[in-house]
Design a protein around this motif. Structure first.
Motif, mmCIF file in Angstrom:
data_model
loop_
_atom_site.group_PDB
_atom_site.id
_atom_site.type_symbol
_atom_site.label_atom_id
_atom_site.label_comp_id
_atom_site.label_asym_id
_atom_site.label_seq_id
_atom_site.Cartn_x
_atom_site.Cartn_y
_atom_site.Cartn_z
ATOM 1 N N ARG A 255 0.833 -1.192 0.000
ATOM 2 C CA ARG A 255 0.000 0.000 0.000
ATOM 3 C C ARG A 255 0.882 1.261 0.000
ATOM 4 O O ARG A 255 0.632 2.210 -0.731
ATOM 5 C CB ARG A 255 -0.883 -0.024 1.263
ATOM 6 N N ARG A 256 1.929 1.242 0.803
ATOM 7 C CA ARG A 256 2.818 2.401 0.896
ATOM 8 C C ARG A 256 3.592 2.618 -0.405
ATOM 9 O O ARG A 256 3.796 3.750 -0.833
ATOM 10 C CB ARG A 256 3.775 2.240 2.085
ATOM 11 N N ILE A 257 4.009 1.536 -1.025
ATOM 12 C CA ILE A 257 4.740 1.643 -2.304
ATOM 13 C C ILE A 257 3.813 2.232 -3.380
ATOM 14 O O ILE A 257 4.187 3.148 -4.113
ATOM 15 C CB ILE A 257 5.260 0.250 -2.753
ATOM 16 N N LEU A 258 2.585 1.713 -3.459
ATOM 17 C CA LEU A 258 1.642 2.218 -4.464
ATOM 18 C C LEU A 258 1.335 3.697 -4.234
ATOM 19 O O LEU A 258 1.291 4.483 -5.183
ATOM 20 C CB LEU A 258 0.329 1.416 -4.435
ATOM 21 N N ASN A 259 1.138 4.077 -2.979
ATOM 22 C CA ASN A 259 0.858 5.491 -2.673
ATOM 23 C C ASN A 259 1.986 6.399 -3.136
ATOM 24 O O ASN A 259 1.740 7.469 -3.679
ATOM 25 C CB ASN A 259 0.616 5.685 -1.173
ATOM 26 N N GLN A 260 3.219 5.955 -2.919
ATOM 27 C CA GLN A 260 4.378 6.741 -3.359
ATOM 28 C C GLN A 260 4.347 6.954 -4.870
ATOM 29 O O GLN A 260 4.571 8.062 -5.353
ATOM 30 C CB GLN A 260 5.675 6.013 -3.010
ATOM 31 N N HIS A 261 4.073 5.879 -5.599
ATOM 32 C CA HIS A 261 4.019 5.996 -7.065
ATOM 33 C C HIS A 261 2.886 6.921 -7.497
ATOM 34 O O HIS A 261 3.052 7.755 -8.383
ATOM 35 C CB HIS A 261 3.844 4.621 -7.718
ATOM 36 N N MET A 262 1.722 6.767 -6.872
ATOM 37 C CA MET A 262 0.577 7.614 -7.256
ATOM 38 C C MET A 262 0.877 9.077 -6.981
ATOM 39 O O MET A 262 0.590 9.943 -7.792
ATOM 40 C CB MET A 262 -0.697 7.146 -6.542
ATOM 41 N N ARG A 263 1.500 9.359 -5.838
ATOM 42 C CA ARG A 263 1.852 10.749 -5.523
ATOM 43 C C ARG A 263 2.887 11.297 -6.495
ATOM 44 O O ARG A 263 2.975 12.498 -6.703
ATOM 45 C CB ARG A 263 2.373 10.868 -4.090
ATOM 46 N N ALA A 264 3.666 10.388 -7.096
ATOM 47 C CA ALA A 264 4.689 10.834 -8.049
ATOM 48 C C ALA A 264 4.141 10.877 -9.475
ATOM 49 O O ALA A 264 4.882 11.070 -10.430
ATOM 50 C CB ALA A 264 5.902 9.911 -7.965
ATOM 51 N N GLY A 265 2.821 10.651 -9.632
ATOM 52 C CA GLY A 265 2.219 10.849 -10.945
ATOM 53 C C GLY A 265 1.902 9.595 -11.735
ATOM 54 O O GLY A 265 1.572 9.657 -12.919
ATOM 55 N N VAL A 266 1.966 8.443 -11.110
ATOM 56 C CA VAL A 266 1.621 7.190 -11.789
ATOM 57 C C VAL A 266 0.142 6.890 -11.521
ATOM 58 O O VAL A 266 -0.316 7.013 -10.386
ATOM 59 C CB VAL A 266 2.483 6.021 -11.253
ATOM 60 N N SER A 267 -0.609 6.501 -12.577
ATOM 61 C CA SER A 267 -2.011 6.101 -12.378
ATOM 62 C C SER A 267 -2.066 4.628 -12.020
ATOM 63 O O SER A 267 -1.555 3.795 -12.766
ATOM 64 C CB SER A 267 -2.814 6.289 -13.668
ATOM 65 N N ILE A 268 -2.684 4.319 -10.883
ATOM 66 C CA ILE A 268 -2.897 2.916 -10.522
ATOM 67 C C ILE A 268 -4.396 2.727 -10.396
ATOM 68 O O ILE A 268 -5.033 3.257 -9.480
ATOM 69 C CB ILE A 268 -2.137 2.548 -9.237
ATOM 70 N N VAL A 269 -4.967 1.992 -11.325
ATOM 71 C CA VAL A 269 -6.418 1.942 -11.466
ATOM 72 C C VAL A 269 -7.070 1.178 -10.321
ATOM 73 O O VAL A 269 -8.096 1.603 -9.801
ATOM 74 C CB VAL A 269 -6.799 1.331 -12.844
ATOM 75 N N ALA A 270 -6.488 0.071 -9.918
ATOM 76 C CA ALA A 270 -7.084 -0.741 -8.851
ATOM 77 C C ALA A 270 -6.002 -1.186 -7.870
ATOM 78 O O ALA A 270 -5.490 -2.300 -7.953
ATOM 79 C CB ALA A 270 -7.802 -1.948 -9.453
ATOM 80 N N PRO A 271 -5.674 -0.310 -6.907
ATOM 81 C CA PRO A 271 -4.572 -0.612 -5.979
ATOM 82 C C PRO A 271 -4.696 -1.973 -5.294
ATOM 83 O O PRO A 271 -3.688 -2.637 -5.069
ATOM 84 C CB PRO A 271 -4.655 0.528 -4.960
ATOM 85 N N CYS A 272 -5.924 -2.387 -4.979
ATOM 86 C CA CYS A 272 -6.096 -3.650 -4.250
ATOM 87 C C CYS A 272 -5.615 -4.865 -5.035
ATOM 88 O O CYS A 272 -5.330 -5.903 -4.455
ATOM 89 C CB CYS A 272 -7.554 -3.859 -3.872
#
Ligand code: UD1
Ligand code: CA
Length: 347
Positions: A255-272
Protein backbone atom coordinates in the motif's frame (compact mmCIF):
# COMPACT_ATOMS: atom_id res chain seq x y z
CA UNK A 1 17.93 -8.93 -6.48
CA UNK A 2 20.20 -6.00 -5.59
CA UNK A 3 19.85 -3.02 -3.31
CA UNK A 4 19.92 0.33 -5.02
CA UNK A 5 22.71 2.85 -4.49
CA UNK A 6 21.67 5.63 -2.17
CA UNK A 7 22.71 9.10 -1.19
CA UNK A 8 24.18 9.47 2.26
CA UNK A 9 22.42 11.58 4.89
CA UNK A 10 24.00 14.64 6.50
CA UNK A 11 24.53 13.35 10.03
CA UNK A 12 25.34 9.66 9.95
CA UNK A 13 25.27 6.88 12.52
CA UNK A 14 28.69 5.23 12.81
CA UNK A 15 27.16 1.80 12.37
CA UNK A 16 23.88 -0.10 12.30
CA UNK A 17 23.81 -3.59 13.82
CA UNK A 18 20.96 -5.72 12.44
CA UNK A 19 19.99 -8.69 14.62
CA UNK A 20 19.23 -11.76 12.52
CA UNK A 21 20.50 -14.72 14.53
CA UNK A 22 17.15 -16.07 15.68
CA UNK A 23 15.37 -19.02 14.09
CA UNK A 24 11.85 -17.65 13.85
CA UNK A 25 10.18 -20.85 15.03
CA UNK A 26 6.64 -19.55 14.56
CA UNK A 27 7.09 -19.25 10.80
CA UNK A 28 7.04 -23.09 10.75
CA UNK A 29 9.41 -23.01 7.83
CA UNK A 30 12.57 -24.70 6.56
CA UNK A 31 13.64 -21.21 5.48
CA UNK A 32 15.01 -18.85 8.15
CA UNK A 33 12.48 -16.14 8.97
CA UNK A 34 14.69 -13.29 7.79
CA UNK A 35 14.87 -14.79 4.28
CA UNK A 36 11.11 -14.77 3.74
CA UNK A 37 10.38 -12.16 1.11
CA UNK A 38 8.15 -9.13 0.97
CA UNK A 39 7.71 -6.73 -1.95
CA UNK A 40 10.87 -7.85 -3.71
CA UNK A 41 13.35 -8.21 -0.86
CA UNK A 42 13.90 -10.70 1.95
CA UNK A 43 13.04 -9.28 5.39
CA UNK A 44 16.74 -8.84 6.16
CA UNK A 45 17.12 -6.95 2.86
CA UNK A 46 14.61 -4.32 3.96
CA UNK A 47 16.51 -3.89 7.23
CA UNK A 48 19.86 -3.51 5.43
CA UNK A 49 18.41 -1.14 2.87
CA UNK A 50 16.92 1.15 5.57
CA UNK A 51 20.22 1.11 7.46
CA UNK A 52 22.28 2.25 4.46
CA UNK A 53 19.63 4.76 3.43
CA UNK A 54 19.79 6.26 6.93
CA UNK A 55 23.45 6.94 6.17
CA UNK A 56 25.21 4.25 8.19
CA UNK A 57 28.91 4.00 7.42
CA UNK A 58 28.92 0.31 8.33
CA UNK A 59 26.10 -2.21 8.51
CA UNK A 60 26.65 -5.43 10.47
CA UNK A 61 24.27 -8.39 10.29
CA UNK A 62 24.46 -10.80 13.24
CA UNK A 63 23.78 -14.39 12.18
CA UNK A 64 23.60 -17.84 13.69
CA UNK A 65 20.58 -19.92 12.64
CA UNK A 66 21.31 -21.32 9.13
CA UNK A 67 24.07 -18.73 8.93
CA UNK A 68 25.45 -19.89 5.54
CA UNK A 69 22.10 -19.40 3.81
CA UNK A 70 21.55 -16.01 5.40
CA UNK A 71 25.12 -14.85 4.62
CA UNK A 72 24.81 -15.89 0.98
CA UNK A 73 21.65 -13.83 0.52
CA UNK A 74 23.00 -10.83 2.43
CA UNK A 75 26.28 -10.76 0.47
CA UNK A 76 24.39 -11.02 -2.83
CA UNK A 77 22.34 -7.98 -1.84
CA UNK A 78 25.38 -5.91 -0.84
CA UNK A 79 28.88 -7.27 -0.49
CA UNK A 80 29.88 -4.41 1.86
CA UNK A 81 27.68 -5.69 4.68
CA UNK A 82 29.77 -7.01 7.57
CA UNK A 83 28.81 -10.40 9.00
CA UNK A 84 29.10 -11.24 12.71
CA UNK A 85 28.59 -14.76 14.01
CA UNK A 86 26.83 -15.07 17.35
CA UNK A 87 28.26 -17.84 19.55
CA UNK A 88 26.30 -20.26 21.76
CA UNK A 89 25.56 -17.59 24.40
CA UNK A 90 21.93 -16.58 23.82
CA UNK A 91 20.19 -13.22 23.95
CA UNK A 92 19.90 -9.88 22.21
CA UNK A 93 22.69 -8.42 24.37
CA UNK A 94 25.11 -11.13 23.30
CA UNK A 95 24.04 -10.69 19.66
CA UNK A 96 24.91 -6.98 19.81
CA UNK A 97 28.20 -7.75 21.55
CA UNK A 98 29.13 -10.12 18.71
CA UNK A 99 28.10 -7.43 16.22
CA UNK A 100 30.28 -4.83 17.96
CA UNK A 101 33.25 -7.20 17.89
CA UNK A 102 33.23 -7.10 14.10
CA UNK A 103 33.65 -3.31 14.17
CA UNK A 104 36.89 -1.50 15.16
CA UNK A 105 37.23 -1.47 18.97
CA UNK A 106 38.06 2.22 18.72
CA UNK A 107 34.64 2.99 17.20
CA UNK A 108 32.99 6.11 18.64
CA UNK A 109 29.74 7.94 17.88
CA UNK A 110 26.29 6.41 17.63
CA UNK A 111 25.52 2.75 17.03
CA UNK A 112 21.97 1.92 15.98
CA UNK A 113 20.55 -1.54 16.70
CA UNK A 114 17.64 -2.87 14.64
CA UNK A 115 16.03 -6.21 13.98
CA UNK A 116 15.99 -8.09 10.68
CA UNK A 117 12.29 -8.85 11.10
CA UNK A 118 10.98 -5.25 11.25
CA UNK A 119 10.63 -4.52 7.52
CA UNK A 120 8.60 -1.29 7.59
CA UNK A 121 11.12 0.70 9.61
CA UNK A 122 11.97 3.71 7.46
CA UNK A 123 15.40 5.33 7.08
CA UNK A 124 13.97 8.73 8.06
CA UNK A 125 12.85 7.19 11.36
CA UNK A 126 16.33 5.85 12.05
CA UNK A 127 17.66 9.34 11.32
CA UNK A 128 15.14 10.90 13.72
CA UNK A 129 16.10 8.43 16.46
CA UNK A 130 19.75 9.22 15.78
CA UNK A 131 19.16 12.99 15.88
CA UNK A 132 17.20 12.86 19.16
CA UNK A 133 19.86 10.62 20.71
CA UNK A 134 22.69 12.99 19.81
CA UNK A 135 20.81 16.18 20.66
CA UNK A 136 20.04 14.87 24.14
CA UNK A 137 23.54 13.40 24.53
CA UNK A 138 22.06 10.12 25.68
CA UNK A 139 23.93 6.94 26.45
CA UNK A 140 20.94 5.00 25.13
CA UNK A 141 17.71 5.99 23.35
CA UNK A 142 15.01 3.36 22.93
CA UNK A 143 12.35 3.44 20.23
CA UNK A 144 8.96 2.79 21.84
CA UNK A 145 5.28 2.76 20.94
CA UNK A 146 2.07 2.87 22.93
CA UNK A 147 -0.10 -0.19 22.28
CA UNK A 148 -3.42 -1.51 23.58
CA UNK A 149 -2.22 -5.12 23.83
CA UNK A 150 1.38 -5.24 25.04
CA UNK A 151 1.49 -9.04 25.40
CA UNK A 152 4.96 -10.43 24.79
CA UNK A 153 6.76 -7.09 24.61
CA UNK A 154 9.28 -5.52 26.94
CA UNK A 155 7.67 -2.77 29.08
CA UNK A 156 9.19 0.68 29.52
CA UNK A 157 9.41 1.30 33.26
CA UNK A 158 9.31 4.97 34.28
CA UNK A 159 9.65 6.77 37.58
CA UNK A 160 7.95 10.18 37.63
CA UNK A 161 8.22 10.15 33.85
CA UNK A 162 11.92 9.33 33.72
CA UNK A 163 12.93 6.06 32.10
CA UNK A 164 14.48 3.70 34.64
CA UNK A 165 14.53 0.35 32.87
CA UNK A 166 12.92 -2.19 30.57
CA UNK A 167 11.31 -5.33 31.93
CA UNK A 168 10.40 -8.29 29.71
CA UNK A 169 6.81 -9.53 29.74
CA UNK A 170 7.80 -12.83 31.36
CA UNK A 171 9.83 -11.08 34.07
CA UNK A 172 7.25 -8.36 34.79
CA UNK A 173 5.21 -7.87 37.96
CA UNK A 174 1.39 -7.60 37.79
CA UNK A 175 1.74 -3.84 38.02
CA UNK A 176 4.36 -3.64 35.25
CA UNK A 177 2.18 -5.76 32.96
CA UNK A 178 -0.28 -2.85 32.90
CA UNK A 179 2.28 -0.61 31.15
CA UNK A 180 1.29 0.16 27.57
CA UNK A 181 4.52 1.75 26.41
CA UNK A 182 6.55 -1.05 24.84
CA UNK A 183 10.11 -1.48 23.61
CA UNK A 184 10.10 -1.70 19.82
CA UNK A 185 13.53 -3.36 19.82
CA UNK A 186 15.27 -0.51 17.99
CA UNK A 187 17.89 1.56 19.79
CA UNK A 188 20.55 4.23 19.50
CA UNK A 189 23.62 3.80 21.71
CA UNK A 190 26.75 5.73 22.43
CA UNK A 191 29.36 3.25 21.15
CA UNK A 192 31.69 3.47 24.14
CA UNK A 193 28.84 3.17 26.64
CA UNK A 194 27.45 0.15 24.77
CA UNK A 195 30.80 -1.63 24.76
CA UNK A 196 31.32 -1.30 28.51
CA UNK A 197 27.65 -1.85 29.46
CA UNK A 198 27.44 -5.13 27.56
CA UNK A 199 30.34 -6.42 29.61
CA UNK A 200 28.31 -5.91 32.80
CA UNK A 201 25.10 -7.77 31.93
CA UNK A 202 24.32 -11.09 33.59
CA UNK A 203 21.76 -13.73 32.63
CA UNK A 204 19.60 -13.44 35.77
CA UNK A 205 16.22 -13.58 34.05
CA UNK A 206 13.50 -16.05 33.20
CA UNK A 207 15.15 -17.06 29.90
CA UNK A 208 18.76 -17.14 31.14
CA UNK A 209 19.73 -14.85 28.28
CA UNK A 210 21.90 -11.75 27.96
CA UNK A 211 19.27 -9.03 27.58
CA UNK A 212 20.23 -5.95 25.58
CA UNK A 213 17.42 -4.16 27.40
CA UNK A 214 19.42 -4.29 30.66
CA UNK A 215 21.65 -1.52 29.26
CA UNK A 216 18.97 1.01 30.22
CA UNK A 217 19.13 0.16 33.94
CA UNK A 218 22.94 0.27 33.72
CA UNK A 219 22.83 3.76 32.18
CA UNK A 220 20.47 4.95 34.93
CA UNK A 221 22.68 3.43 37.65
CA UNK A 222 25.75 5.16 36.24
CA UNK A 223 23.96 8.50 36.08
CA UNK A 224 24.05 8.58 32.28
CA UNK A 225 21.22 10.09 30.28
CA UNK A 226 18.74 7.82 28.58
CA UNK A 227 15.45 8.40 26.84
CA UNK A 228 12.72 7.14 24.56
CA UNK A 229 11.75 8.01 21.02
CA UNK A 230 7.99 7.41 20.89
CA UNK A 231 6.97 6.28 17.43
CA UNK A 232 3.48 7.19 16.25
CA UNK A 233 3.42 5.14 13.07
CA UNK A 234 3.21 1.73 14.75
CA UNK A 235 3.58 -0.21 11.51
CA UNK A 236 7.22 0.80 11.44
CA UNK A 237 7.95 -1.01 14.69
CA UNK A 238 5.87 -4.07 13.87
CA UNK A 239 7.88 -7.29 13.93
CA UNK A 240 7.06 -10.35 11.89
CA UNK A 241 6.66 -13.58 13.83
CA UNK A 242 4.38 -15.80 11.76
CA UNK A 243 3.05 -15.98 8.23
CA UNK A 244 -0.18 -14.16 9.06
CA UNK A 245 1.85 -11.16 10.25
CA UNK A 246 4.08 -11.50 7.18
CA UNK A 247 1.01 -11.14 4.97
CA UNK A 248 -0.32 -8.14 6.93
CA UNK A 249 3.04 -6.38 6.75
CA UNK A 250 3.39 -7.14 3.05
CA UNK A 251 -0.07 -5.70 2.42
CA UNK A 252 0.83 -2.52 4.25
CA UNK A 253 4.20 -2.18 2.54
CA UNK A 254 2.56 -2.68 -0.87
CA UNK A 255 0.00 0.00 0.00
CA UNK A 256 2.82 2.40 0.90
CA UNK A 257 4.74 1.64 -2.30
CA UNK A 258 1.64 2.22 -4.46
CA UNK A 259 0.86 5.49 -2.67
CA UNK A 260 4.38 6.74 -3.36
CA UNK A 261 4.02 6.00 -7.07
CA UNK A 262 0.58 7.61 -7.26
CA UNK A 263 1.85 10.75 -5.52
CA UNK A 264 4.69 10.83 -8.05
CA UNK A 265 2.22 10.85 -10.94
CA UNK A 266 1.62 7.19 -11.79
CA UNK A 267 -2.01 6.10 -12.38
CA UNK A 268 -2.90 2.92 -10.52
CA UNK A 269 -6.42 1.94 -11.47
CA UNK A 270 -7.08 -0.74 -8.85
CA UNK A 271 -4.57 -0.61 -5.98
CA UNK A 272 -6.10 -3.65 -4.25
CA UNK A 273 -5.19 -5.92 -7.16
CA UNK A 274 -1.79 -4.39 -7.91
CA UNK A 275 1.54 -5.54 -6.47
CA UNK A 276 4.73 -3.57 -7.00
CA UNK A 277 8.16 -4.49 -5.61
CA UNK A 278 10.13 -1.85 -3.75
CA UNK A 279 12.86 -2.13 -6.42
CA UNK A 280 10.61 -1.12 -9.36
CA UNK A 281 10.84 2.32 -11.02
CA UNK A 282 7.90 3.92 -12.85
CA UNK A 283 7.80 7.20 -14.76
CA UNK A 284 4.99 9.77 -14.43
CA UNK A 285 1.80 9.33 -16.47
CA UNK A 286 2.35 5.61 -16.83
CA UNK A 287 -0.93 3.71 -16.29
CA UNK A 288 -1.04 0.49 -14.28
CA UNK A 289 -4.27 -1.39 -15.01
CA UNK A 290 -5.93 -3.90 -12.61
CA UNK A 291 -4.29 -7.23 -11.83
CA UNK A 292 -0.75 -6.10 -12.53
CA UNK A 293 2.35 -7.43 -10.77
CA UNK A 294 5.64 -5.60 -11.24
CA UNK A 295 8.72 -7.34 -9.89
CA UNK A 296 12.47 -7.08 -9.49
CA UNK A 297 14.46 -4.57 -11.52
CA UNK A 298 11.55 -3.55 -13.71
CA UNK A 299 11.73 0.02 -15.06
CA UNK A 300 8.71 1.61 -16.76
CA UNK A 301 9.10 4.84 -18.71
CA UNK A 302 6.36 7.55 -18.85
CA UNK A 303 3.09 7.02 -20.76
CA UNK A 304 3.46 3.23 -20.84
CA UNK A 305 0.25 1.28 -20.18
CA UNK A 306 0.69 -2.01 -18.27
CA UNK A 307 -2.13 -4.50 -17.71
CA UNK A 308 -4.77 -5.54 -17.04
CA UNK A 309 -3.57 -8.92 -15.77
CA UNK A 310 0.08 -8.57 -16.57
CA UNK A 311 3.23 -9.67 -14.75
CA UNK A 312 6.59 -8.08 -15.51
CA UNK A 313 9.79 -9.33 -13.87
CA UNK A 314 13.04 -7.48 -14.61
CA UNK A 315 11.63 -5.81 -17.72
CA UNK A 316 12.66 -2.46 -19.24
CA UNK A 317 9.57 -0.82 -20.74
CA UNK A 318 10.07 2.15 -23.09
CA UNK A 319 7.98 5.32 -23.22
CA UNK A 320 4.40 4.78 -24.37
CA UNK A 321 4.68 0.99 -24.77
CA UNK A 322 1.49 -1.02 -24.19
CA UNK A 323 1.47 -4.49 -22.57
CA UNK A 324 -1.81 -6.26 -21.71
CA UNK A 325 -2.65 -9.75 -20.44
CA UNK A 326 0.95 -10.89 -20.66
CA UNK A 327 3.87 -12.35 -18.70
CA UNK A 328 7.31 -11.00 -19.56
CA UNK A 329 10.56 -11.50 -17.73
CA UNK A 330 14.20 -10.46 -18.19
CA UNK A 331 13.53 -8.61 -21.40
CA UNK A 332 13.04 -5.19 -22.96
CA UNK A 333 10.06 -3.60 -24.69
CA UNK A 334 11.14 -0.65 -26.80
CA UNK A 335 9.47 2.78 -26.93
CA UNK A 336 5.98 2.80 -28.44
CA UNK A 337 5.76 -0.98 -28.93
CA UNK A 338 2.32 -2.56 -28.55
CA UNK A 339 2.87 -6.10 -27.28
CA UNK A 340 0.12 -8.43 -28.55
CA UNK A 341 -2.13 -9.65 -25.72
CA UNK A 342 -1.36 -13.07 -24.15
CA UNK A 343 2.34 -12.83 -24.91
CA UNK A 344 4.91 -14.85 -22.98
CA UNK A 345 8.32 -13.35 -23.56
CA UNK A 346 11.79 -13.74 -22.08
CA UNK A 347 14.59 -12.11 -24.07
C1 UD1 B 1 12.92 -8.18 22.31
C2 UD1 B 1 13.12 -7.25 23.50
C3 UD1 B 1 11.77 -6.73 23.97
C4 UD1 B 1 11.07 -6.02 22.83
C5 UD1 B 1 10.97 -6.93 21.61
C6 UD1 B 1 10.48 -6.14 20.41
C7 UD1 B 1 15.10 -8.15 24.65
C8 UD1 B 1 15.58 -8.88 25.84
N1 UD1 B 1 13.78 -7.99 24.57
O1 UD1 B 1 12.19 -9.30 22.78
O2 UD1 B 1 11.93 -5.84 25.06
O3 UD1 B 1 9.78 -5.60 23.22
O4 UD1 B 1 12.27 -7.47 21.25
O5 UD1 B 1 10.20 -6.99 19.35
O6 UD1 B 1 15.89 -7.71 23.84
N2 UD1 B 1 18.23 -12.27 18.29
C9 UD1 B 1 19.53 -12.58 18.01
N3 UD1 B 1 20.20 -13.39 18.89
C10 UD1 B 1 19.64 -13.84 20.04
C11 UD1 B 1 18.29 -13.49 20.32
C12 UD1 B 1 17.62 -12.69 19.43
O7 UD1 B 1 20.08 -12.19 16.99
O8 UD1 B 1 20.30 -14.56 20.78
C13 UD1 B 1 17.51 -11.42 17.34
C14 UD1 B 1 16.29 -12.10 16.76
O9 UD1 B 1 16.62 -12.79 15.58
C15 UD1 B 1 15.38 -10.92 16.49
C16 UD1 B 1 15.76 -9.90 17.58
O10 UD1 B 1 17.04 -10.29 18.04
O11 UD1 B 1 15.66 -10.35 15.22
C17 UD1 B 1 14.77 -9.87 18.73
O12 UD1 B 1 14.77 -11.16 19.30
P1 UD1 B 1 13.45 -11.80 19.89
O13 UD1 B 1 13.74 -13.12 20.47
O14 UD1 B 1 12.36 -11.68 18.91
O15 UD1 B 1 13.20 -10.77 21.09
P2 UD1 B 1 11.92 -10.66 21.95
O16 UD1 B 1 11.90 -11.79 22.93
O17 UD1 B 1 10.75 -10.48 21.09
CA1 CA C 1 12.50 -14.12 22.37
Amino acid sequence: MKLRQREKAVSNPSAVIVLAAGQGTRMKSATPKVLHTMCGLPLVGHAISSAYEAGAADVVVVVRYQRDRVVEVVKALDENVLIADQDEIPGTGRAVQCGLNSLPNTLTGTVIVTSADVPLLEPETIQQLHALHETNQNAVTVMTTIVEDATGYGRMVRDHGALVGIVEHRDATEEQLEIKEINAGIYAFDAEFLRTALGKIDTENDQGEVYLTDTVAIAVKEGRRCGAFILEDQWQAQGCNDRAQLAELRDEMNRRILNQHMRAGVSIVAPCTTHIDVTVEIGPDAVIEPGTILEGDTVIEPYAVIGPNTTLRNVQVGTGAVITHSFLHDTEVTEGTVVPPFTYQNN
